[in-house]
Design a protein around this motif. Sequence first.
Motif, PDB file in Angstrom:
ATOM      1  N   ALA A 166       0.745  -1.259  -0.016  1.00  0.00           N
ATOM      2  CA  ALA A 166      -0.016  -0.102   0.023  1.00  0.00           C
ATOM      3  C   ALA A 166       0.815   1.425   0.093  1.00  0.00           C
ATOM      4  O   ALA A 166       0.485   2.385  -0.667  1.00  0.00           O
ATOM      5  N   LEU A 167       2.007   1.306   0.778  1.00  0.00           N
ATOM      6  CA  LEU A 167       2.802   2.259   0.896  1.00  0.00           C
ATOM      7  C   LEU A 167       3.513   2.731  -0.527  1.00  0.00           C
ATOM      8  O   LEU A 167       3.692   3.781  -1.048  1.00  0.00           O
ATOM      9  N   LYS A 168       3.807   1.515  -1.347  1.00  0.00           N
ATOM     10  CA  LYS A 168       4.596   1.921  -2.488  1.00  0.00           C
ATOM     11  C   LYS A 168       3.431   2.201  -3.462  1.00  0.00           C
ATOM     12  O   LYS A 168       3.540   3.030  -4.333  1.00  0.00           O
ATOM     13  N   ARG A 169       2.286   1.861  -3.530  1.00  0.00           N
ATOM     14  CA  ARG A 169       1.196   2.319  -4.331  1.00  0.00           C
ATOM     15  C   ARG A 169       1.009   3.878  -4.112  1.00  0.00           C
ATOM     16  O   ARG A 169       0.596   4.740  -5.139  1.00  0.00           O
ATOM     17  N   GLU A 170       1.172   4.342  -2.709  1.00  0.00           N
ATOM     18  CA  GLU A 170       0.850   5.532  -2.376  1.00  0.00           C
ATOM     19  C   GLU A 170       2.026   6.378  -3.109  1.00  0.00           C
ATOM     20  O   GLU A 170       1.767   7.695  -3.552  1.00  0.00           O
ATOM     21  N   GLN A 171       3.319   5.940  -3.007  1.00  0.00           N
ATOM     22  CA  GLN A 171       4.419   6.676  -3.346  1.00  0.00           C
ATOM     23  C   GLN A 171       4.350   6.762  -4.615  1.00  0.00           C
ATOM     24  O   GLN A 171       4.928   7.839  -5.362  1.00  0.00           O
ATOM     25  N   LYS A 177       1.430  12.402  -9.348  1.00  0.00           N
ATOM     26  CA  LYS A 177       0.796  13.677  -9.053  1.00  0.00           C
ATOM     27  C   LYS A 177       1.815  14.681  -9.432  1.00  0.00           C
ATOM     28  O   LYS A 177       1.488  15.760 -10.023  1.00  0.00           O
ATOM     29  N   SER A 178       3.173  14.417  -8.947  1.00  0.00           N
ATOM     30  CA  SER A 178       4.113  15.285  -9.147  1.00  0.00           C
ATOM     31  C   SER A 178       4.496  15.615 -10.641  1.00  0.00           C
ATOM     32  O   SER A 178       4.878  16.673 -11.201  1.00  0.00           O
ATOM     33  N   ALA A 179       4.468  14.383 -11.272  1.00  0.00           N
ATOM     34  CA  ALA A 179       4.748  14.602 -12.648  1.00  0.00           C
ATOM     35  C   ALA A 179       3.449  15.489 -13.310  1.00  0.00           C
ATOM     36  O   ALA A 179       3.700  16.051 -14.537  1.00  0.00           O
ATOM     37  N   PHE A 180       2.279  15.178 -12.947  1.00  0.00           N
ATOM     38  CA  PHE A 180       1.160  15.950 -13.400  1.00  0.00           C
ATOM     39  C   PHE A 180       1.455  17.254 -13.106  1.00  0.00           C
ATOM     40  O   PHE A 180       1.003  18.055 -13.982  1.00  0.00           O
ATOM     41  N   PHE A 181       1.641  17.827 -11.918  1.00  0.00           N
ATOM     42  CA  PHE A 181       1.925  19.288 -11.522  1.00  0.00           C
ATOM     43  C   PHE A 181       2.866  19.577 -12.529  1.00  0.00           C
ATOM     44  O   PHE A 181       2.959  21.050 -13.007  1.00  0.00           O
ATOM     45  N   ALA A 182       4.030  19.104 -12.755  1.00  0.00           N
ATOM     46  CA  ALA A 182       5.144  19.608 -13.652  1.00  0.00           C
ATOM     47  C   ALA A 182       4.571  19.787 -15.141  1.00  0.00           C
ATOM     48  O   ALA A 182       4.851  20.789 -15.671  1.00  0.00           O
ATOM     49  N   SER A 183       3.975  18.880 -15.585  1.00  0.00           N
ATOM     50  CA  SER A 183       3.468  18.966 -17.012  1.00  0.00           C
ATOM     51  C   SER A 183       2.366  19.973 -16.998  1.00  0.00           C
ATOM     52  O   SER A 183       2.471  20.681 -18.090  1.00  0.00           O
ATOM     53  N   ALA A 184       1.636  19.845 -16.231  1.00  0.00           N
ATOM     54  CA  ALA A 184       0.451  21.040 -15.922  1.00  0.00           C
ATOM     55  C   ALA A 184       1.143  22.675 -16.044  1.00  0.00           C
ATOM     56  O   ALA A 184       0.575  23.383 -16.881  1.00  0.00           O
TER      57      ALA A 184
END
Length: 271
Positions: A166-171, A177-184
């Motif tokens: 579960a921790l791996k999936r959250e990471q 999410k960070s990649a989306f922020f950077a792209s957006a």
Amino acid sequence: LNESESLHRIGQLISATLDLQNILKLVTNEVARLLNCEASMLTWQTADNEVEIAGASDRIAAWRGTRLPLRNSVTDLVVRERRAIRFGELNDFVFKDRLVAAGEAAPQGFLAVPLWQGEQPIGALGVFSTTPRSFSLEDERILRSLADQAVHAISNAQLYEQLRDALKREQEANRQKSAFFASASHELRTPLNIMLGYIDLIRDGVVGQIDQEGAELLGRARKAAHHMTALVNDLLDLACLERAEFQLHLGQVDLEDLLREICMPWERSLT
């Protein structure tokens, strides 16, 4: 007293690790040693009605992970009967045939007890001897005690693996999410720069003269566009922070100008 000390020591050993394979290896090796048998194995019934040899002592370690038909297996009888099974109650079982076919000595005596998860038997813990042997009720008591310890340790290890997954999936979700922020953020910068370019062209009179009020409004729009650009840059900085990739740019800030810039968008509406 020696048996109690041995059971306590084995309990400490298997409780000291959360690695499932280490637990299975420790349990089977210690069971074989404590009951003075050539080999021990821990099996459980799979979802597709097979038997998996989840753990095996060193002598039969090559059989770990092997799957066998559930029918005519010790595990099948132990789970159905919900009690200890001895050699004389099941003379023809599939693992014995596999051992003989592989050139191993056939078991001449064995004892197996159910593994209980709550109120449900899920498998078996057993020992076998290549010489004729009758296992006593005391042997059964010891094996049951070890089976209970094993199930407790296995449950903890499985829960730990689930939490780790579960921790791996959250990471991974945070990484995406960070990649989306950077792209957006990069995509938002382009139209903002175009807007600023058009505002400057109009304000400088390239497309025609404007009055003072229009120039003031364009100035406000330009500041708002710069503010939006700063927010986009903040998103990029946030993405970099989450990836531990960031740089600090230190400098002096005029607080009066900063506060005036913050208040400016609302001055006209308030008046």
